[in-house]
Design a protein around this motif. Sequence first.
Motif, short mmCIF file in Angstrom:
data_model
loop_
_atom_site.label_atom_id
_atom_site.label_comp_id
_atom_site.label_asym_id
_atom_site.label_seq_id
_atom_site.Cartn_x
_atom_site.Cartn_y
_atom_site.Cartn_z
N ALA A 120 48.62 93.57 17.61
CA ALA A 120 48.72 94.40 18.79
C ALA A 120 47.32 94.59 19.39
CB ALA A 120 49.33 95.76 18.44
N LYS A 138 44.14 96.13 17.55
CA LYS A 138 44.46 96.28 16.13
C LYS A 138 44.26 94.97 15.39
CE LYS A 138 47.75 100.08 16.63
NZ LYS A 138 49.11 100.59 16.25
N SER A 173 57.89 98.11 8.17
CA SER A 173 58.14 98.49 9.56
C SER A 173 59.22 97.65 10.23
CB SER A 173 56.84 98.39 10.36
OG SER A 173 56.33 97.07 10.30
N LYS A 216 61.39 97.82 19.29
CA LYS A 216 60.77 99.08 19.64
C LYS A 216 59.46 98.79 20.39
CE LYS A 216 62.36 101.06 15.25
NZ LYS A 216 61.93 101.73 14.00
N GLU A 267 56.59 99.72 19.68
CA GLU A 267 55.53 99.42 18.72
C GLU A 267 55.60 98.01 18.15
OE1 GLU A 267 57.62 102.04 18.72
OE2 GLU A 267 58.24 102.59 16.66
N ASP A 268 56.64 97.27 18.49
CA ASP A 268 56.72 95.85 18.11
C ASP A 268 55.94 94.96 19.08
OD1 ASP A 268 60.14 96.42 17.21
OD2 ASP A 268 58.41 96.26 15.85
N THR A 269 55.46 95.53 20.17
CA THR A 269 54.68 94.77 21.14
C THR A 269 53.42 94.22 20.50
OG1 THR A 269 55.52 96.02 23.03
CG2 THR A 269 53.38 94.94 23.29
#
Length: 129
Positions: A39, A42, A62, A86, A88-90
């Motif tokens: 991401a 990150k 996750s 979700k 946050e999976d981007t």
Amino acid sequence: VQLQASGGGLVQVGNSLKLSCMASGSAFGNSRMGWFRQAPGKEREFVAAISRLGSITQYADSVRGRFTISRDNAKNTVYLEMNSLKPEDTAVYYCGAAYYQRWNIGSARAMEVLEWDYWGQGTLVTVSS
């Protein structure tokens, strides 16, 4: 081993997407295969891995229960089916091949970026809310 990932795109929350990674060369069948993601801002993180014959899989906490890794050795291809996506999976998703390593799928070493020998170019998955 050369790896070419594809299948990324823009999807809405809750939807599904299936990534593919095609490998060239004869080493595919003798390689453990995996998916990682990175991401923005990150570090690259482990997502899933699969054994050479496809009988053993490993998932990050996750994504367990939402993502499924599989492979078709006749087509030199590994897949990552992603459901219930979700925001946050981007991330950019990378496929990796471990040909020279001796650890087994299910081990902590399988989740370490440096334990993988080859990487594809990545495919972007964006999950919008």
